[in-house]
Design a protein around this motif. Structure first.
Motif, PDB file in Angstrom:
ATOM      1  N   ALA A  68       0.839  -1.206   0.000  1.00  0.00           N
ATOM      2  CA  ALA A  68       0.000   0.000   0.000  1.00  0.00           C
ATOM      3  C   ALA A  68       0.873   1.255   0.000  1.00  0.00           C
ATOM      4  N   MET A  69       1.953   1.237   0.765  1.00  0.00           N
ATOM      5  CA  MET A  69       2.861   2.386   0.784  1.00  0.00           C
ATOM      6  C   MET A  69       3.507   2.589  -0.577  1.00  0.00           C
ATOM      7  N   GLU A  70       3.887   1.500  -1.220  1.00  0.00           N
ATOM      8  CA  GLU A  70       4.466   1.605  -2.564  1.00  0.00           C
ATOM      9  C   GLU A  70       3.438   2.164  -3.540  1.00  0.00           C
ATOM     10  N   ARG A  71       2.223   1.700  -3.428  1.00  0.00           N
ATOM     11  CA  ARG A  71       1.158   2.151  -4.323  1.00  0.00           C
ATOM     12  C   ARG A  71       0.908   3.651  -4.183  1.00  0.00           C
ATOM     13  N   HIS A  72       1.062   4.174  -2.969  1.00  0.00           N
ATOM     14  CA  HIS A  72       0.843   5.605  -2.725  1.00  0.00           C
ATOM     15  C   HIS A  72       2.103   6.440  -2.965  1.00  0.00           C
ATOM     16  N   GLY A  73       3.184   5.806  -3.379  1.00  0.00           N
ATOM     17  CA  GLY A  73       4.402   6.554  -3.645  1.00  0.00           C
ATOM     18  C   GLY A  73       5.135   7.013  -2.406  1.00  0.00           C
ATOM     19  N   LEU A  74       4.972   6.320  -1.291  1.00  0.00           N
ATOM     20  CA  LEU A  74       5.600   6.735  -0.034  1.00  0.00           C
ATOM     21  C   LEU A  74       6.981   6.118   0.184  1.00  0.00           C
ATOM     22  N   LEU A  75       7.271   4.989  -0.449  1.00  0.00           N
ATOM     23  CA  LEU A  75       8.492   4.257  -0.145  1.00  0.00           C
ATOM     24  C   LEU A  75       9.704   4.831  -0.873  1.00  0.00           C
ATOM     25  N   THR A  76      10.825   4.840  -0.158  1.00  0.00           N
ATOM     26  CA  THR A  76      12.111   5.156  -0.786  1.00  0.00           C
ATOM     27  C   THR A  76      13.032   3.940  -0.742  1.00  0.00           C
ATOM     28  N   VAL A  77      12.493   2.791  -0.374  1.00  0.00           N
ATOM     29  CA  VAL A  77      13.235   1.528  -0.358  1.00  0.00           C
ATOM     30  C   VAL A  77      12.401   0.501  -1.104  1.00  0.00           C
ATOM     31  N   PRO A  78      13.009  -0.621  -1.522  1.00  0.00           N
ATOM     32  CA  PRO A  78      12.230  -1.669  -2.196  1.00  0.00           C
ATOM     33  C   PRO A  78      11.134  -2.221  -1.285  1.00  0.00           C
ATOM     34  N   VAL A  79      10.060  -2.680  -1.890  1.00  0.00           N
ATOM     35  CA  VAL A  79       8.917  -3.146  -1.118  1.00  0.00           C
ATOM     36  C   VAL A  79       9.284  -4.349  -0.251  1.00  0.00           C
ATOM     37  N   ASP A  80      10.178  -5.206  -0.720  1.00  0.00           N
ATOM     38  CA  ASP A  80      10.596  -6.351   0.086  1.00  0.00           C
ATOM     39  C   ASP A  80      11.300  -5.898   1.362  1.00  0.00           C
ATOM     40  N   GLU A  81      12.174  -4.910   1.229  1.00  0.00           N
ATOM     41  CA  GLU A  81      12.862  -4.383   2.406  1.00  0.00           C
ATOM     42  C   GLU A  81      11.874  -3.709   3.347  1.00  0.00           C
TER      43      GLU A  81
END
Length: 230
Positions: free
Chosen positions: A158-171
């Motif tokens: 969900a964070m990746e989908r909203h553009g919030l992550l600065t790290v890979p989704v697995d991490e």
């Protein structure tokens, strides 16, 4: 000769009796929870649970035919969810709503996660602590670990989908799994004496720093406030 038809007798319900049974079941569950937390699952006996709840041993067996394992399962389910409704945490409206609101996702995750661990953290620790000696606890601990991992993966996606992550989704999923774990909560809340409010605020800040803050030119992450959407 039966004066009352069988169908009528089977459909009869007594609200007072049902409420009394519910209160008795809750009393047994609460007494068992205190014992499980205090002395562990393996050492706790059904006889002790009955004595602590102030009911007869046969009453415990009638309420929980599955014995001590059934009591623990229900106690953990209720503590995790916060009520007796048979709805998984991941399917509850508050959790689902948080995933859809990028501005509230981390604050809600920290708040809901703190409340869950305040209710269930020590039962989860008791389950893990008994998993090496009891097959029921080992199975339940494994199920809990898989469920937690899946839930944190859902949050990371969900964070990746909203553009919030600065790290890979697995991490991100692994960081969420680590910082939101019962072990970290127990360390800071019970061993270091943090308040629930302090723990929740720390959890939100730490997740924002590790997952949402771009590193500087030297590769360092410097927290400058909550994550901003692009």
């Amino acid at each position: 000769m039966h004066l009352v038809p069988e169908q009528v007798k089977r459909s009869y319900r007594s609200p007072l009796r049902e409420e009394s049974a519910r209160r008795t079941r809750a009393a047994i569950r609460e007494a068992a929870t205190a014992l499980f937390v205090e002395q562990g699952y393996v050492r706790t006996t059904v006889k002790e649970i009955a004595a602590t709840a102030g009911v007869a041993l046969r009453t415990v067996h009638a309420a929980f035919p599955g014995g001590k394992a059934e009591i623990f399962h229900e106690a953990l389910d209720v503590a995790t969810a916060g009520d007796e409704e048979p709805v998984a945490v991941a399917d509850r409206p508050a959790f689902v709503a948080a995933l859809e609101d990028p501005d509230r996702l981390l604050p809600e995750l920290a708040r809901q996660g703190t409340e869950l661990l305040e209710r269930a953290g020590r039962l989860l620790a008791a389950c893990q602590g008994s998993s090496g000696a009891d097959a029921d606890m080992r199975e339940l601990d494994d199920l809990g670990a898989r469920t937690m991992s899946a839930n944190m993966r859902t949050v990371a996606e969900a964070m990746e989908r909203h553009g919030l992550l600065t790290v890979p989704v697995d991490e991100a999923a692994d960081v969420l799994l680590t910082l939101c774990s019962p072990q970290v909560h127990d360390l800071l809340r019970h061993r270091r004496g943090w308040s629930p409010e302090h723990y929740a605020a720390w959890l939100e800040r730490s997740l924002a720093l590790l997952l949402c803050t771009p590193p500087d030119r030297e590769g360092r992450q410097v927290f400058s406030g909550p994550p901003q959407r692009p």
